[in-house]
Motif scaffolding. Sequence first.
Motif, PDB file in Angstrom:
ATOM      1  N   TYR A 103     -10.577  -7.906   1.080  1.00 56.61           N
ATOM      2  CA  TYR A 103     -10.500  -8.268   2.492  1.00 56.61           C
ATOM      3  C   TYR A 103      -9.070  -8.733   2.755  1.00 56.61           C
ATOM      4  O   TYR A 103      -8.695  -9.845   2.386  1.00 56.61           O
ATOM      5  CB  TYR A 103     -11.497  -9.373   2.834  1.00 56.61           C
ATOM      6  CG  TYR A 103     -12.914  -9.105   2.365  1.00 56.61           C
ATOM      7  CD1 TYR A 103     -13.460  -7.826   2.435  1.00 56.61           C
ATOM      8  CD2 TYR A 103     -13.709 -10.131   1.866  1.00 56.61           C
ATOM      9  CE1 TYR A 103     -14.758  -7.577   2.017  1.00 56.61           C
ATOM     10  CE2 TYR A 103     -15.006  -9.893   1.442  1.00 56.61           C
ATOM     11  CZ  TYR A 103     -15.522  -8.612   1.515  1.00 56.61           C
ATOM     12  OH  TYR A 103     -16.812  -8.374   1.096  1.00 56.61           O
TER      13      TYR A 103
ATOM     14  N   PRO B 153      -9.762   2.048   6.359  1.00 55.09           N
ATOM     15  CA  PRO B 153     -10.508   0.935   5.758  1.00 55.09           C
ATOM     16  C   PRO B 153     -11.992   1.113   6.026  1.00 55.09           C
ATOM     17  O   PRO B 153     -12.395   1.880   6.907  1.00 55.09           O
ATOM     18  CB  PRO B 153      -9.946  -0.290   6.480  1.00 55.09           C
ATOM     19  CG  PRO B 153      -9.467   0.235   7.792  1.00 55.09           C
ATOM     20  CD  PRO B 153      -8.971   1.620   7.530  1.00 55.09           C
TER      21      PRO B 153
ATOM     22  N   GLU C 133      -7.930   2.539  -2.975  1.00 56.04           N
ATOM     23  CA  GLU C 133      -8.873   3.584  -3.367  1.00 56.04           C
ATOM     24  C   GLU C 133      -8.582   4.085  -4.770  1.00 56.04           C
ATOM     25  O   GLU C 133      -9.500   4.377  -5.547  1.00 56.04           O
ATOM     26  CB  GLU C 133      -8.826   4.737  -2.369  1.00 56.04           C
ATOM     27  CG  GLU C 133      -9.884   5.807  -2.630  1.00 56.04           C
ATOM     28  CD  GLU C 133      -9.852   6.909  -1.596  1.00 56.04           C
ATOM     29  OE1 GLU C 133     -10.901   7.138  -0.957  1.00 56.04           O
ATOM     30  OE2 GLU C 133      -8.795   7.541  -1.429  1.00 56.04           O
TER      31      GLU C 133
ATOM     32  N   SER D 289      -5.244  -9.172   8.322  1.00 56.80           N
ATOM     33  CA  SER D 289      -4.597  -8.051   8.998  1.00 56.80           C
ATOM     34  C   SER D 289      -4.051  -8.377  10.382  1.00 56.80           C
ATOM     35  O   SER D 289      -3.594  -7.469  11.088  1.00 56.80           O
ATOM     36  CB  SER D 289      -5.585  -6.876   9.106  1.00 56.80           C
ATOM     37  OG  SER D 289      -5.997  -6.439   7.832  1.00 56.80           O
TER      38      SER D 289
ATOM     39  N   VAL E 145      -4.259   0.399   1.758  1.00 61.80           N
ATOM     40  CA  VAL E 145      -5.639   0.915   1.773  1.00 61.80           C
ATOM     41  C   VAL E 145      -5.756   2.120   0.845  1.00 61.80           C
ATOM     42  O   VAL E 145      -6.727   2.244   0.074  1.00 61.80           O
ATOM     43  CB  VAL E 145      -6.065   1.292   3.210  1.00 61.80           C
ATOM     44  CG1 VAL E 145      -7.448   1.935   3.207  1.00 61.80           C
ATOM     45  CG2 VAL E 145      -6.064   0.055   4.106  1.00 61.80           C
TER      46      VAL E 145
ATOM     47  N   GLN F 133     -12.435  -0.887  -2.182  1.00 59.39           N
ATOM     48  CA  GLN F 133     -12.426  -0.595  -0.763  1.00 59.39           C
ATOM     49  C   GLN F 133     -11.783  -1.759  -0.017  1.00 59.39           C
ATOM     50  O   GLN F 133     -11.695  -2.867  -0.529  1.00 59.39           O
ATOM     51  CB  GLN F 133     -13.850  -0.353  -0.268  1.00 59.39           C
ATOM     52  CG  GLN F 133     -14.466   0.895  -0.892  1.00 59.39           C
ATOM     53  CD  GLN F 133     -15.954   0.990  -0.664  1.00 59.39           C
ATOM     54  OE1 GLN F 133     -16.668   0.008  -0.770  1.00 59.39           O
ATOM     55  NE2 GLN F 133     -16.432   2.187  -0.357  1.00 59.39           N
ATOM     56  N   VAL F 134     -11.345  -1.491   1.206  1.00 63.41           N
ATOM     57  CA  VAL F 134     -10.612  -2.490   1.979  1.00 63.41           C
ATOM     58  C   VAL F 134     -11.312  -2.746   3.304  1.00 63.41           C
ATOM     59  O   VAL F 134     -11.716  -1.813   4.003  1.00 63.41           O
ATOM     60  CB  VAL F 134      -9.164  -2.037   2.241  1.00 63.41           C
ATOM     61  CG1 VAL F 134      -8.456  -2.997   3.188  1.00 63.41           C
ATOM     62  CG2 VAL F 134      -8.392  -1.930   0.923  1.00 63.41           C
ATOM     63  N   ASP F 135     -11.463  -4.018   3.642  1.00 61.67           N
ATOM     64  CA  ASP F 135     -11.842  -4.446   4.987  1.00 61.67           C
ATOM     65  C   ASP F 135     -10.641  -5.147   5.612  1.00 61.67           C
ATOM     66  O   ASP F 135      -9.881  -5.834   4.916  1.00 61.67           O
ATOM     67  CB  ASP F 135     -13.013  -5.439   4.946  1.00 61.67           C
ATOM     68  CG  ASP F 135     -14.362  -4.756   4.928  1.00 61.67           C
ATOM     69  OD1 ASP F 135     -14.412  -3.518   4.834  1.00 61.67           O
ATOM     70  OD2 ASP F 135     -15.377  -5.469   5.007  1.00 61.67           O
ATOM     71  N   LEU F 136     -10.490  -4.979   6.919  1.00 60.53           N
ATOM     72  CA  LEU F 136      -9.459  -5.694   7.656  1.00 60.53           C
ATOM     73  C   LEU F 136      -9.992  -7.073   7.999  1.00 60.53           C
ATOM     74  O   LEU F 136     -10.967  -7.206   8.735  1.00 60.53           O
ATOM     75  CB  LEU F 136      -9.084  -4.920   8.918  1.00 60.53           C
ATOM     76  CG  LEU F 136      -8.669  -3.460   8.684  1.00 60.53           C
ATOM     77  CD1 LEU F 136      -8.311  -2.793  10.010  1.00 60.53           C
ATOM     78  CD2 LEU F 136      -7.529  -3.341   7.684  1.00 60.53           C
TER      79      LEU F 136
ATOM     80  N   ALA G  40      -7.521   2.714  12.167  1.00 58.61           N
ATOM     81  CA  ALA G  40      -8.471   3.479  11.358  1.00 58.61           C
ATOM     82  C   ALA G  40      -8.540   4.937  11.799  1.00 58.61           C
ATOM     83  O   ALA G  40      -8.770   5.828  10.980  1.00 58.61           O
ATOM     84  CB  ALA G  40      -9.853   2.839  11.423  1.00 58.61           C
TER      85      ALA G  40
END
Length: 231
Positions: A92, A156, A114, A95, A110, A119-122, A149
């Motif tokens: 996380y 993300p 991978e 951002s 991001v 995985q990435v969250d904003l 996105a």
Amino acid sequence: MCFLWCGVTVASCNSDAGVDAAVPEDEVADAPAEDAGRSDGGRDGGTLDAGPRCADARERDMWVWQGMIAMDATRRAELFGFVDLYGIRAVYIESEGLVARTDDALETLVAEAETHCAQVDLLFGNPAWALRSEHDTLLLLIRDAIAFAARVSVPPLGVHLDVEPYALPEWVSSPDATALEFLEMVEAVAALLSTSPLELTIDIPFWFDGVMVDAGDGPRPLSERIQEVAD
């Protein structure tokens, strides 16, 4: 989805170098104490859908509050060294200062995540956004997140809110009104994201079960109302 926590940080990234890489593995919690679940391709089962290379089960998530790590290749390398060392499944990344930039710093982070099976969250977190007067500030960031996105090749997974309204003085002076405004914030973000592939996750404390909010239909637990919006 909602992550319910009991005061435990899964992993943090807040040292001067950007990564707390010296944290012993047995001091890093395996997962949030309670998790409402998340039915996406990579997180629900703990693996990223990227073939045999990423077939190892991962259960740890990581909050990175120094978003400017994305601007520095050396610090990104340190971050992903930590990700590999502790088997982090989701990062996380804070951002607020990244989503509207015209360079490719966030996009690069991001994409690199991978390759490290994460995985990435904003991540967005500011207690003031819980107040009705500040909702538009957050919603502008969410719009920027949606636009980001849509324009990158490796987007993300979602938006992750870690807004803590109980840090506000208004939570003490006007708890009912502040809790309601926080709920309205969640509803507004969810509405914006409803037409986007970005998922919404929200960190809430377990004791929101005891915070009753009346949204015109009688008092109900704040946690229950948030889960209805975010799930």
